[in-house]
Design a protein around this motif. Structure first.
Motif, PDB file in Angstrom:
ATOM      1  N   ALA A  22       0.825  -1.207   0.000  1.00  0.00           N
ATOM      2  CA  ALA A  22       0.000   0.000   0.000  1.00  0.00           C
ATOM      3  C   ALA A  22       0.864   1.264   0.000  1.00  0.00           C
ATOM      4  CB  ALA A  22      -0.936   0.005   1.195  1.00  0.00           C
ATOM      5  N   ALA A  23       1.963   1.248   0.703  1.00  0.00           N
ATOM      6  CA  ALA A  23       2.837   2.414   0.764  1.00  0.00           C
ATOM      7  C   ALA A  23       4.036   2.268  -0.173  1.00  0.00           C
ATOM      8  CB  ALA A  23       3.325   2.620   2.195  1.00  0.00           C
ATOM      9  N   GLY A  24       4.040   1.216  -0.968  1.00  0.00           N
ATOM     10  CA  GLY A  24       5.171   0.959  -1.860  1.00  0.00           C
ATOM     11  C   GLY A  24       5.090   1.780  -3.130  1.00  0.00           C
ATOM     12  N   PRO A  25       6.142   1.728  -3.926  1.00  0.00           N
ATOM     13  CA  PRO A  25       6.167   2.493  -5.167  1.00  0.00           C
ATOM     14  C   PRO A  25       5.248   1.886  -6.232  1.00  0.00           C
ATOM     15  CG  PRO A  25       8.125   1.144  -4.999  1.00  0.00           C
ATOM     16  CD  PRO A  25       7.366   0.983  -3.706  1.00  0.00           C
ATOM     17  N   TYR A  26       4.813   2.743  -7.129  1.00  0.00           N
ATOM     18  CA  TYR A  26       3.975   2.334  -8.253  1.00  0.00           C
ATOM     19  C   TYR A  26       4.830   1.506  -9.203  1.00  0.00           C
ATOM     20  CZ  TYR A  26       1.413   2.900 -12.652  1.00  0.00           C
ATOM     21  OH  TYR A  26       0.762   2.683 -13.842  1.00  0.00           O
ATOM     22  N   GLY A  27       4.331   0.354  -9.603  1.00  0.00           N
ATOM     23  CA  GLY A  27       5.088  -0.544 -10.469  1.00  0.00           C
ATOM     24  C   GLY A  27       4.653  -0.522 -11.918  1.00  0.00           C
ATOM     25  N   GLY A  28       3.687   0.325 -12.258  1.00  0.00           N
ATOM     26  CA  GLY A  28       3.233   0.418 -13.639  1.00  0.00           C
ATOM     27  C   GLY A  28       2.087  -0.521 -13.937  1.00  0.00           C
ATOM     28  N   HIS A  50      -0.902  -6.068 -25.470  1.00  0.00           N
ATOM     29  CA  HIS A  50      -0.672  -5.738 -24.061  1.00  0.00           C
ATOM     30  C   HIS A  50       0.017  -4.383 -23.933  1.00  0.00           C
ATOM     31  CE1 HIS A  50      -2.041  -9.511 -22.422  1.00  0.00           C
ATOM     32  NE2 HIS A  50      -1.131 -10.217 -23.070  1.00  0.00           N
ATOM     33  N   LEU A  51       1.016  -4.147 -24.764  1.00  0.00           N
ATOM     34  CA  LEU A  51       1.774  -2.906 -24.666  1.00  0.00           C
ATOM     35  C   LEU A  51       0.938  -1.697 -25.088  1.00  0.00           C
ATOM     36  CD1 LEU A  51       5.225  -4.218 -25.909  1.00  0.00           C
ATOM     37  CD2 LEU A  51       4.626  -3.506 -23.578  1.00  0.00           C
ATOM     38  N   LEU A  52       0.081  -1.864 -26.079  1.00  0.00           N
ATOM     39  CA  LEU A  52      -0.814  -0.757 -26.453  1.00  0.00           C
ATOM     40  C   LEU A  52      -1.797  -0.455 -25.321  1.00  0.00           C
ATOM     41  CD1 LEU A  52      -1.457  -1.556 -30.221  1.00  0.00           C
ATOM     42  CD2 LEU A  52      -0.106   0.340 -29.263  1.00  0.00           C
ATOM     43  N   SER A  53      -2.250  -1.485 -24.640  1.00  0.00           N
ATOM     44  CA  SER A  53      -3.107  -1.294 -23.470  1.00  0.00           C
ATOM     45  C   SER A  53      -2.340  -0.571 -22.362  1.00  0.00           C
ATOM     46  CB  SER A  53      -3.607  -2.655 -22.974  1.00  0.00           C
ATOM     47  OG  SER A  53      -4.322  -2.515 -21.775  1.00  0.00           O
ATOM     48  N   ALA A  54      -1.094  -0.969 -22.147  1.00  0.00           N
ATOM     49  CA  ALA A  54      -0.244  -0.309 -21.138  1.00  0.00           C
ATOM     50  C   ALA A  54       0.003   1.146 -21.507  1.00  0.00           C
ATOM     51  CB  ALA A  54       1.084  -1.054 -21.003  1.00  0.00           C
ATOM     52  N   LEU A  55       0.205   1.406 -22.797  1.00  0.00           N
ATOM     53  CA  LEU A  55       0.423   2.766 -23.269  1.00  0.00           C
ATOM     54  C   LEU A  55      -0.779   3.649 -22.942  1.00  0.00           C
ATOM     55  CD1 LEU A  55       2.588   4.336 -25.001  1.00  0.00           C
ATOM     56  CD2 LEU A  55       1.101   3.888 -26.940  1.00  0.00           C
ATOM     57  N   GLN A  56      -1.960   3.151 -23.237  1.00  0.00           N
ATOM     58  CA  GLN A  56      -3.184   3.897 -22.945  1.00  0.00           C
ATOM     59  C   GLN A  56      -3.322   4.143 -21.446  1.00  0.00           C
ATOM     60  OE1 GLN A  56      -6.755   2.071 -24.400  1.00  0.00           O
ATOM     61  NE2 GLN A  56      -8.079   3.623 -23.505  1.00  0.00           N
ATOM     62  N   LEU A  61      -3.075   7.838 -16.765  1.00  0.00           N
ATOM     63  CA  LEU A  61      -2.589   8.101 -15.410  1.00  0.00           C
ATOM     64  C   LEU A  61      -1.459   9.133 -15.382  1.00  0.00           C
ATOM     65  CD1 LEU A  61      -2.523   4.460 -14.008  1.00  0.00           C
ATOM     66  CD2 LEU A  61      -4.178   6.265 -13.496  1.00  0.00           C
ATOM     67  N   HIS A  62      -0.996   9.528 -16.542  1.00  0.00           N
ATOM     68  CA  HIS A  62       0.142  10.440 -16.674  1.00  0.00           C
ATOM     69  C   HIS A  62       1.358   9.853 -15.951  1.00  0.00           C
ATOM     70  CE1 HIS A  62       1.538  14.168 -18.287  1.00  0.00           C
ATOM     71  NE2 HIS A  62       2.110  14.498 -17.144  1.00  0.00           N
ATOM     72  N   ALA A  63       1.540   8.553 -16.119  1.00  0.00           N
ATOM     73  CA  ALA A  63       2.658   7.819 -15.514  1.00  0.00           C
ATOM     74  C   ALA A  63       3.830   7.874 -16.486  1.00  0.00           C
ATOM     75  CB  ALA A  63       2.254   6.389 -15.214  1.00  0.00           C
ATOM     76  N   LEU A  64       4.521   9.001 -16.512  1.00  0.00           N
ATOM     77  CA  LEU A  64       5.542   9.254 -17.524  1.00  0.00           C
ATOM     78  C   LEU A  64       6.702   8.263 -17.540  1.00  0.00           C
ATOM     79  CD1 LEU A  64       5.617  13.149 -17.549  1.00  0.00           C
ATOM     80  CD2 LEU A  64       4.404  11.595 -19.076  1.00  0.00           C
ATOM     81  N   PRO A  65       7.271   7.864 -16.404  1.00  0.00           N
ATOM     82  CA  PRO A  65       8.373   6.893 -16.502  1.00  0.00           C
ATOM     83  C   PRO A  65       7.943   5.581 -17.157  1.00  0.00           C
ATOM     84  CG  PRO A  65       8.340   7.897 -14.329  1.00  0.00           C
ATOM     85  CD  PRO A  65       7.083   8.324 -15.029  1.00  0.00           C
ATOM     86  N   HIS A  66       6.761   5.115 -16.802  1.00  0.00           N
ATOM     87  CA  HIS A  66       6.275   3.865 -17.394  1.00  0.00           C
ATOM     88  C   HIS A  66       5.816   4.073 -18.839  1.00  0.00           C
ATOM     89  CE1 HIS A  66       6.391   2.895 -13.138  1.00  0.00           C
ATOM     90  NE2 HIS A  66       6.644   1.671 -13.571  1.00  0.00           N
ATOM     91  N   LEU A  67       5.412   5.284 -19.159  1.00  0.00           N
ATOM     92  CA  LEU A  67       5.081   5.600 -20.549  1.00  0.00           C
ATOM     93  C   LEU A  67       6.348   5.490 -21.406  1.00  0.00           C
ATOM     94  CD1 LEU A  67       2.912   6.562 -22.550  1.00  0.00           C
ATOM     95  CD2 LEU A  67       3.516   8.916 -21.934  1.00  0.00           C
ATOM     96  N   GLN A  97      14.647  11.472 -21.750  1.00  0.00           N
ATOM     97  CA  GLN A  97      15.556  12.613 -21.611  1.00  0.00           C
ATOM     98  C   GLN A  97      14.964  13.657 -20.675  1.00  0.00           C
ATOM     99  OE1 GLN A  97      16.035  13.531 -25.813  1.00  0.00           O
ATOM    100  NE2 GLN A  97      18.112  12.729 -25.783  1.00  0.00           N
ATOM    101  N   ARG A  98      13.686  13.925 -20.832  1.00  0.00           N
ATOM    102  CA  ARG A  98      13.028  14.938 -19.993  1.00  0.00           C
ATOM    103  C   ARG A  98      13.039  14.536 -18.526  1.00  0.00           C
ATOM    104  NH1 ARG A  98       7.287  16.115 -22.000  1.00  0.00           N
ATOM    105  NH2 ARG A  98       6.808  14.354 -20.687  1.00  0.00           N
ATOM    106  N   LEU A  99      12.924  13.228 -18.262  1.00  0.00           N
ATOM    107  CA  LEU A  99      12.885  12.730 -16.884  1.00  0.00           C
ATOM    108  C   LEU A  99      14.257  12.300 -16.358  1.00  0.00           C
ATOM    109  CD1 LEU A  99       9.632  10.578 -17.048  1.00  0.00           C
ATOM    110  CD2 LEU A  99       9.887  12.923 -16.228  1.00  0.00           C
ATOM    111  N   SER A 100      15.298  12.525 -17.139  1.00  0.00           N
ATOM    112  CA  SER A 100      16.666  12.116 -16.774  1.00  0.00           C
ATOM    113  C   SER A 100      16.767  10.614 -16.503  1.00  0.00           C
ATOM    114  CB  SER A 100      17.167  12.906 -15.558  1.00  0.00           C
ATOM    115  OG  SER A 100      17.241  14.278 -15.880  1.00  0.00           O
ATOM    116  N   MET A 101      16.080   9.828 -17.306  1.00  0.00           N
ATOM    117  CA  MET A 101      16.178   8.372 -17.239  1.00  0.00           C
ATOM    118  C   MET A 101      17.351   7.967 -18.142  1.00  0.00           C
ATOM    119  SD  MET A 101      12.098   7.498 -17.498  1.00  0.00           S
ATOM    120  CE  MET A 101      12.218   5.740 -17.212  1.00  0.00           C
TER     121      MET A 101
END
Length: 183
Positions: A22-28, A50-56, A61-67, A97-101
């Motif tokens: 519950a308090a852990g990090p989001y895993g995508g 599956h990946l197109l579903s994940a993309l959507q 969710l605006h989950a940019l790292p996982h995007l 690049q924007r997120l420094s990944m």
């Protein structure tokens, strides 16, 4: 050996998000893991779904790292020799690049470099016109700026689109942005 087992175990949770505690990090999205597993198992069509579903899901969710990660996986599934694959790689690179990944950005730069090295090269005039197309100028505006006839500009744009394997001016802008990101 374990990939098919994990795939089958995760399949009922395809539309959900992964969080360890519950308090852990989001895993995508679980769909991202399913897409990766399906690709490893050689199920390319299922991986893409599956990946197109994940993309959507990531976009909603605006989950940019996982995007960024999802775009990178789609680039591998769609193949970088195909425009859709390159566009996913470029989109993932921009976000990384924007997120420094840095590791993901480096991986995508490396993947794209192999494609750019094998792509047909544009002439200096075609590059100049591609830059103006990317800036949103019409053929008439480009002709006026470069003191060329509009027909000559049309021919150059046609050659650019053919060399890039594309049919739209928007893809020229995407290609040009990718070229700029390399330097």
């Amino acid at each position: 050996d374990t990939a098919p087992v994990i795939y089958e175990q995760l399949l009922p949770y395809a539309g959900l998000q992964s969080i360890g505690l519950a308090a852990g990090p989001y895993g995508g999205p679980v769909a991202l893991a399913l897409g990766r597993l399906a690709f490893v198992l050689g199920k390319v069509d299922q991986a893409r779904q599956h990946l197109l579903s994940a993309l959507q899901s990531c976009e909603e969710l605006h989950a940019l790292p996982h995007l960024a990660l999802t775009h990178a996986e789609l680039a591998k599934v769609d193949d970088l020799q195909v425009r859709a694959g390159r566009e996913h790689a470029e989109a993932g690179l921009r976000i990384a690049q924007r997120l420094s990944m840095r590791p993901l950005a480096a991986e995508l730069r490396s993947l794209l470099a192999t494609v750019f090295d094998s792509e047909p090269q544009l002439t200096s005039r075609e590059r100049e016109i591609a830059e103006l197309v990317a800036a949103g100028l019409s053929n008439a505006a480009i002709a006026g700026r470069l003191t060329l006839s509009e027909r000559t500009v049309e021919n150059h744009v046609s050659h650019i689109l053919r060399k890039l394997g594309s049919g739209s001016r928007a893809s020229v802008a995407t290609w040009y942005a990718g070229q700029q990101a390399r330097f």
